[in-house]
Design a protein around this motif. Structure first.
Motif, PDB file in Angstrom:
ATOM      1  N   GLY A  13       0.742  -1.136   0.070  1.00  0.00           N
ATOM      2  CA  GLY A  13       0.001  -0.092  -0.018  1.00  0.00           C
ATOM      3  C   GLY A  13       0.944   1.422  -0.021  1.00  0.00           C
ATOM      4  O   GLY A  13       0.302   2.601  -0.081  1.00  0.00           O
ATOM      5  N   GLU A  14       2.257   1.147   0.083  1.00  0.00           N
ATOM      6  CA  GLU A  14       2.957   2.497   0.145  1.00  0.00           C
ATOM      7  C   GLU A  14       3.076   2.956  -1.364  1.00  0.00           C
ATOM      8  O   GLU A  14       3.807   2.263  -1.958  1.00  0.00           O
ATOM      9  N   GLN A  15       2.720   3.961  -1.665  1.00  0.00           N
ATOM     10  CA  GLN A  15       2.927   4.698  -2.976  1.00  0.00           C
ATOM     11  C   GLN A  15       3.731   5.869  -2.972  1.00  0.00           C
ATOM     12  O   GLN A  15       3.138   6.930  -3.027  1.00  0.00           O
ATOM     13  N   SER A  16       4.946   5.781  -2.657  1.00  0.00           N
ATOM     14  CA  SER A  16       5.602   7.116  -2.333  1.00  0.00           C
ATOM     15  C   SER A  16       6.713   7.161  -3.569  1.00  0.00           C
ATOM     16  O   SER A  16       7.211   6.347  -4.239  1.00  0.00           O
ATOM     17  N   PHE A  17       7.127   8.607  -3.572  1.00  0.00           N
ATOM     18  CA  PHE A  17       8.184   8.703  -4.989  1.00  0.00           C
ATOM     19  C   PHE A  17       9.438   7.890  -4.378  1.00  0.00           C
ATOM     20  O   PHE A  17      10.135   7.653  -5.381  1.00  0.00           O
ATOM     21  N   THR A  18       9.621   7.849  -3.090  1.00  0.00           N
ATOM     22  CA  THR A  18      11.112   7.377  -2.979  1.00  0.00           C
ATOM     23  C   THR A  18      11.150   5.908  -3.070  1.00  0.00           C
ATOM     24  O   THR A  18      12.213   5.366  -3.507  1.00  0.00           O
ATOM     25  N   VAL A  19       9.978   5.282  -2.973  1.00  0.00           N
ATOM     26  CA  VAL A  19       9.964   3.659  -3.099  1.00  0.00           C
ATOM     27  C   VAL A  19      10.038   3.661  -4.747  1.00  0.00           C
ATOM     28  O   VAL A  19      11.073   2.868  -5.359  1.00  0.00           O
ATOM     29  N   TRP A  20       9.414   4.273  -5.669  1.00  0.00           N
ATOM     30  CA  TRP A  20       9.429   4.131  -7.109  1.00  0.00           C
ATOM     31  C   TRP A  20      10.836   4.643  -7.582  1.00  0.00           C
ATOM     32  O   TRP A  20      11.600   3.847  -8.521  1.00  0.00           O
ATOM     33  N   SER A  21      11.337   5.668  -6.797  1.00  0.00           N
ATOM     34  CA  SER A  21      12.762   6.190  -7.325  1.00  0.00           C
ATOM     35  C   SER A  21      13.873   5.049  -7.254  1.00  0.00           C
ATOM     36  O   SER A  21      14.750   4.698  -7.809  1.00  0.00           O
ATOM     37  N   GLY A  22      13.663   4.213  -5.831  1.00  0.00           N
ATOM     38  CA  GLY A  22      14.483   3.169  -5.475  1.00  0.00           C
ATOM     39  C   GLY A  22      14.375   2.181  -6.515  1.00  0.00           C
ATOM     40  O   GLY A  22      15.359   1.597  -6.837  1.00  0.00           O
ATOM     41  N   ILE A  23      13.296   1.736  -6.791  1.00  0.00           N
ATOM     42  CA  ILE A  23      13.174   0.520  -7.893  1.00  0.00           C
ATOM     43  C   ILE A  23      13.654   1.010  -9.093  1.00  0.00           C
ATOM     44  O   ILE A  23      14.524   0.090  -9.751  1.00  0.00           O
ATOM     45  N   LEU A  24      13.579   2.312  -9.733  1.00  0.00           N
ATOM     46  CA  LEU A  24      14.091   2.661 -10.966  1.00  0.00           C
ATOM     47  C   LEU A  24      15.581   2.668 -10.851  1.00  0.00           C
ATOM     48  O   LEU A  24      16.158   2.178 -11.625  1.00  0.00           O
ATOM     49  N   PHE A  25      15.943   3.329  -9.893  1.00  0.00           N
ATOM     50  CA  PHE A  25      17.438   3.350  -9.985  1.00  0.00           C
ATOM     51  C   PHE A  25      18.036   2.118  -9.444  1.00  0.00           C
ATOM     52  O   PHE A  25      19.183   1.794 -10.259  1.00  0.00           O
ATOM     53  N   PHE A  26      17.643   1.134  -8.652  1.00  0.00           N
ATOM     54  CA  PHE A  26      18.343  -0.247  -8.349  1.00  0.00           C
ATOM     55  C   PHE A  26      18.006  -1.327  -9.483  1.00  0.00           C
ATOM     56  O   PHE A  26      18.947  -2.015  -9.988  1.00  0.00           O
TER      57      PHE A  26
END
Length: 151
Positions: free
Chosen positions: A34-47
Protein backbone atom coordinates in the motif's frame (compact mmCIF):
# COMPACT_ATOMS: atom_id res chain seq x y z
CA UNK A 1 55.38 -9.03 -25.10
CA UNK A 2 52.00 -10.70 -25.10
CA UNK A 3 49.04 -8.49 -24.21
CA UNK A 4 47.76 -8.83 -20.65
CA UNK A 5 43.96 -8.99 -20.42
CA UNK A 6 42.15 -8.30 -17.15
CA UNK A 7 38.44 -9.03 -16.81
CA UNK A 8 35.88 -8.07 -14.15
CA UNK A 9 35.20 -10.66 -11.50
CA UNK A 10 32.02 -12.45 -12.57
CA UNK A 11 31.20 -13.29 -8.93
CA UNK A 12 31.53 -9.70 -7.72
CA UNK A 13 29.29 -8.51 -10.55
CA UNK A 14 26.72 -11.21 -9.83
CA UNK A 15 26.75 -10.22 -6.14
CA UNK A 16 26.31 -6.55 -7.07
CA UNK A 17 23.44 -7.44 -9.40
CA UNK A 18 21.82 -9.58 -6.66
CA UNK A 19 21.99 -6.68 -4.19
CA UNK A 20 20.38 -4.35 -6.75
CA UNK A 21 17.58 -6.79 -7.46
CA UNK A 22 17.08 -7.40 -3.71
CA UNK A 23 16.41 -3.67 -3.29
CA UNK A 24 13.99 -3.81 -6.23
CA UNK A 25 12.21 -6.76 -4.60
CA UNK A 26 11.94 -4.83 -1.31
CA UNK A 27 10.51 -1.85 -3.19
CA UNK A 28 7.92 -4.04 -4.89
CA UNK A 29 7.06 -5.60 -1.52
CA UNK A 30 6.51 -2.11 -0.07
CA UNK A 31 4.32 -1.17 -3.06
CA UNK A 32 2.22 -4.29 -2.62
CA UNK A 33 1.56 -3.30 0.99
CA UNK A 34 0.00 0.00 0.00
CA UNK A 35 2.88 2.50 0.19
CA UNK A 36 2.92 4.60 -2.98
CA UNK A 37 5.75 7.06 -2.44
CA UNK A 38 8.16 8.78 -4.78
CA UNK A 39 11.07 7.36 -2.78
CA UNK A 40 9.96 3.75 -3.32
CA UNK A 41 9.50 4.26 -7.05
CA UNK A 42 12.85 6.06 -7.30
CA UNK A 43 14.59 3.19 -5.50
CA UNK A 44 13.01 0.62 -7.80
CA UNK A 45 14.04 2.56 -10.91
CA UNK A 46 17.55 3.33 -9.64
CA UNK A 47 18.43 -0.15 -8.41
CA UNK A 48 16.56 -1.88 -11.24
CA UNK A 49 18.45 0.20 -13.79
CA UNK A 50 21.73 -0.42 -12.00
CA UNK A 51 21.14 -4.17 -11.90
CA UNK A 52 20.24 -4.24 -15.59
CA UNK A 53 23.34 -2.18 -16.43
CA UNK A 54 25.59 -4.61 -14.52
CA UNK A 55 23.89 -7.50 -16.35
CA UNK A 56 24.55 -5.70 -19.66
CA UNK A 57 28.24 -5.27 -18.73
CA UNK A 58 28.58 -8.94 -17.74
CA UNK A 59 27.00 -10.16 -20.98
CA UNK A 60 28.92 -7.71 -23.18
CA UNK A 61 32.27 -8.60 -21.61
CA UNK A 62 31.65 -12.36 -21.78
CA UNK A 63 30.12 -12.50 -25.27
CA UNK A 64 32.60 -10.17 -26.99
CA UNK A 65 35.60 -11.25 -24.84
CA UNK A 66 36.44 -7.59 -24.36
CA UNK A 67 38.68 -7.15 -21.30
CA UNK A 68 38.20 -4.36 -18.76
CA UNK A 69 41.93 -3.59 -18.92
CA UNK A 70 44.36 -4.58 -21.63
CA UNK A 71 48.03 -3.84 -21.09
CA UNK A 72 50.09 -3.77 -24.29
CA UNK A 73 53.65 -2.76 -25.15
CA UNK A 74 52.37 0.74 -25.99
CA UNK A 75 49.98 1.44 -23.12
CA UNK A 76 46.83 0.58 -21.24
CA UNK A 77 43.39 0.32 -22.77
CA UNK A 78 40.44 0.50 -20.36
CA UNK A 79 36.96 -0.43 -21.56
CA UNK A 80 34.35 0.92 -19.14
CA UNK A 81 31.51 -0.77 -21.00
CA UNK A 82 30.37 2.40 -22.70
CA UNK A 83 33.63 4.11 -23.61
CA UNK A 84 37.23 3.05 -24.24
CA UNK A 85 40.10 5.02 -22.71
CA UNK A 86 43.71 4.73 -23.83
CA UNK A 87 46.82 5.73 -21.92
CA UNK A 88 50.04 5.68 -23.95
CA UNK A 89 53.20 4.96 -21.96
CA UNK A 90 55.11 7.58 -24.00
CA UNK A 91 52.76 10.28 -22.60
CA UNK A 92 53.14 9.25 -18.95
CA UNK A 93 55.75 10.46 -16.51
CA UNK A 94 54.70 8.02 -13.76
CA UNK A 95 51.87 5.98 -12.24
CA UNK A 96 51.14 6.03 -8.51
CA UNK A 97 48.53 4.83 -6.03
CA UNK A 98 46.27 7.48 -4.53
CA UNK A 99 43.40 7.29 -2.07
CA UNK A 100 40.25 9.33 -2.61
CA UNK A 101 37.25 9.67 -0.34
CA UNK A 102 36.39 10.06 3.29
CA UNK A 103 38.25 8.54 6.22
CA UNK A 104 35.76 5.64 6.39
CA UNK A 105 35.38 4.93 2.68
CA UNK A 106 38.64 5.54 0.86
CA UNK A 107 38.95 4.24 -2.67
CA UNK A 108 42.37 3.42 -4.07
CA UNK A 109 42.99 4.61 -7.63
CA UNK A 110 45.98 4.40 -9.96
CA UNK A 111 46.91 8.02 -10.58
CA UNK A 112 48.40 8.99 -13.94
CA UNK A 113 50.98 11.76 -13.93
CA UNK A 114 51.28 12.85 -17.57
CA UNK A 115 54.27 14.73 -18.95
CA UNK A 116 53.72 18.47 -18.59
CA UNK A 117 53.14 19.13 -22.31
CA UNK A 118 50.57 16.31 -22.52
CA UNK A 119 48.82 17.50 -19.36
CA UNK A 120 48.48 21.03 -20.77
CA UNK A 121 47.26 19.64 -24.09
CA UNK A 122 44.58 17.56 -22.33
CA UNK A 123 43.27 20.65 -20.53
CA UNK A 124 43.25 22.69 -23.75
CA UNK A 125 41.40 19.95 -25.66
CA UNK A 126 38.74 19.53 -22.97
CA UNK A 127 35.40 21.31 -22.97
CA UNK A 128 34.61 23.87 -20.29
CA UNK A 129 32.98 21.18 -18.13
CA UNK A 130 35.88 18.82 -18.87
CA UNK A 131 38.37 21.44 -17.70
CA UNK A 132 36.45 21.88 -14.45
CA UNK A 133 36.42 18.09 -13.91
CA UNK A 134 40.15 17.85 -14.63
CA UNK A 135 40.93 20.66 -12.16
CA UNK A 136 38.73 19.01 -9.54
CA UNK A 137 40.43 15.63 -10.10
CA UNK A 138 43.83 17.30 -9.79
CA UNK A 139 42.87 18.88 -6.46
CA UNK A 140 41.32 15.70 -5.01
CA UNK A 141 43.43 12.86 -6.45
CA UNK A 142 46.56 14.74 -7.44
CA UNK A 143 46.17 13.92 -11.15
CA UNK A 144 43.83 14.80 -14.00
CA UNK A 145 43.07 11.15 -14.69
CA UNK A 146 43.13 7.96 -12.69
CA UNK A 147 42.30 4.32 -13.32
CA UNK A 148 40.23 2.19 -10.94
CA UNK A 149 42.36 -0.37 -9.14
CA UNK A 150 41.42 -3.97 -9.87
CA UNK A 151 41.50 -6.19 -6.78
Amino acid sequence: MEDIRIYHSIWKNIALMAVCFAFVAMGIFILLHGEQSFTVWSGILFFGGGGLFVLFLILKERITHTPYYMITDDGIIMNSGLKTYEVHFTDVECFYLTKVGTVRGKTTLIGIQYKESIELQKIEDASMAGRAVRRFNKSVAGSQEALPQMV
